[in-house]
Design an enzyme around this catalytic site. Structure first.
Site, PDB file in Angstrom:
ATOM      1  CG  HIS A  97      -6.854  58.631  20.720  1.00  0.00           C
ATOM      2  ND1 HIS A  97      -6.605  57.734  19.709  1.00  0.00           N
ATOM      3  CD2 HIS A  97      -5.710  59.340  20.901  1.00  0.00           C
ATOM      4  CE1 HIS A  97      -5.346  57.895  19.302  1.00  0.00           C
ATOM      5  NE2 HIS A  97      -4.790  58.860  20.015  1.00  0.00           N
ATOM      6  CD  GLU A 167      -3.789  62.929  19.024  1.00  0.00           C
ATOM      7  OE1 GLU A 167      -2.646  62.904  19.446  1.00  0.00           O
ATOM      8  OE2 GLU A 167      -4.558  61.966  19.112  1.00  0.00           O
TER       9      GLU A 167
HETATM   10  P1  PGA Z   1       1.777  59.339  18.050  1.00  0.00           P
HETATM   11  O1  PGA Z   1       0.398  59.228  18.826  1.00  0.00           O
HETATM   12  O2  PGA Z   1       2.585  60.408  18.711  1.00  0.00           O
HETATM   13  O3  PGA Z   1       2.402  57.962  18.248  1.00  0.00           O
HETATM   14  O4  PGA Z   1       1.472  59.627  16.640  1.00  0.00           O
HETATM   15  C1  PGA Z   1      -0.342  60.358  19.151  1.00  0.00           C
HETATM   16  C2  PGA Z   1      -1.712  59.907  19.595  1.00  0.00           C
HETATM   17  O5  PGA Z   1      -2.285  59.033  18.937  1.00  0.00           O
HETATM   18  O6  PGA Z   1      -2.254  60.422  20.592  1.00  0.00           O
END
Ligand code: PGA
Length: 256
Positions: A97, A167
């Site tokens: 992540h 992401e």
């Molecule tokens: P968010 O987080 O939906 O709060 O943007 C997603 C993540 O960081 O996995």
């Protein structure tokens, strides 16, 4: 042609909430709202400390960790291994992540963790994504490198077990001066990721789920699932709100 897959909705609670009581309450609330769900895979990744207790509450909601160490057992102070998680009934683990990469995690380290998790029997959710977009589109190369280095040496037979979460860091809710990604942004990257995976794993790549994460909410979930080229969503902030998270699951269950 890629086979249609049932959707997977993953909630990443990050370092929230502050007490096990609140965690149980949220989890119970989500459980109540998803009792009708049949097709959609639901995963919640709470802080490590809460996993065991939450595990007892629901069989429908799968649990995941937010990290796992690469070794199985031994003198590694502070670490918890993928094997320990597996033995505790945990099925998923988020790896790489961006918030962990900010703390110093490298592709090389993520690669070791991916391999450790796969051999322990967990499903790794590998997060990739760029911190910003530039006119030269060099973010495609960055994501390609993340994929290649994090999946280096992973055997084809394991490919279908892996989930890739795209992401874009610039769209994550905690990013300063963030802005929304669109389903078009998601779709073009999902196609690109699929191509990189094909180059690596051949036809097996079609079995790998690609999901989108970055401020997903109950208002844009349908658009991302319909037009974002993805098989599911990874939700952070919205997953902390039982009502919103249940709505996202509802959208995945009722529209696909
Ligand atoms: P968010 O987080 O939906 O709060 O943007 C997603 C993540 O960081 O996995």
């Amino acid at each position: 042609m890629q086979k249609k897959k049932d959707k997977i909705i993953i909630g990443n609670w990050k370092m929230n909430p502050l007490t096990i009581k609140e965690a149980e309450k949220s989890f119970e609330d989500i459980k109540k709202s998803v009792s009708y769900v049949r097709k959609t895979t639901i995963v919640i990744c709470p802080p490590l400390l809460y996993l065991e207790k939450l595990k007892k509450i629901s069989r429908k909601i799968n649990l995941g960790a937010q990290d796992a160490f690469w070794g199985d057992v031994g003198a590694f102070t502070g670490e918890v291994s993928a094997e320990m998680l597996y033995n505790a009934g945990i099925k998923y683990v988020i790896l790489g992540h961006s918030e962990r990469r900010t703390l110093g995690e490298t592709n090389e380290l993520v690669n070791k963790k991916i391999k450790g998790s796969l051999s322990a029997g967990l499903t790794p959710v590998l997060c990739v994504g760029e911190s910003m977009r530039d006119e030269n589109h060099s973010y495609f190369n960055l994501v390609k490198t993340q994929l290649e280095e994090c999946l280096n040496g992973v055997k084809k037979t394991f490919a279908s077990k892996i989930i890739i979460a795209y992401e874009p860091i610039w769209a994550i809710s905690s990013t300063l001066n963030r802005h929304d990604a669109t389903s078009v942004d998601s779709r073009e990257m999902a196609i690109f990721i699929r191509k990189v995976l094909y180059d690596k794993f051949g036809a097996e790549a079609s079995r790998i789920r690609i999901i989108y994460g970055g401020s997903v909410n109950e208002k844009d979930a349908l658009d991302f699932l319909n037009n974002g080229g993805v098989d599911g969503l990874l939700s952070g902030r919205a997953s902390l709100n039982a009502k919103k998270f249940a709505e996202i699951i509802n959208i995945a269950e009722n529209n696909f």
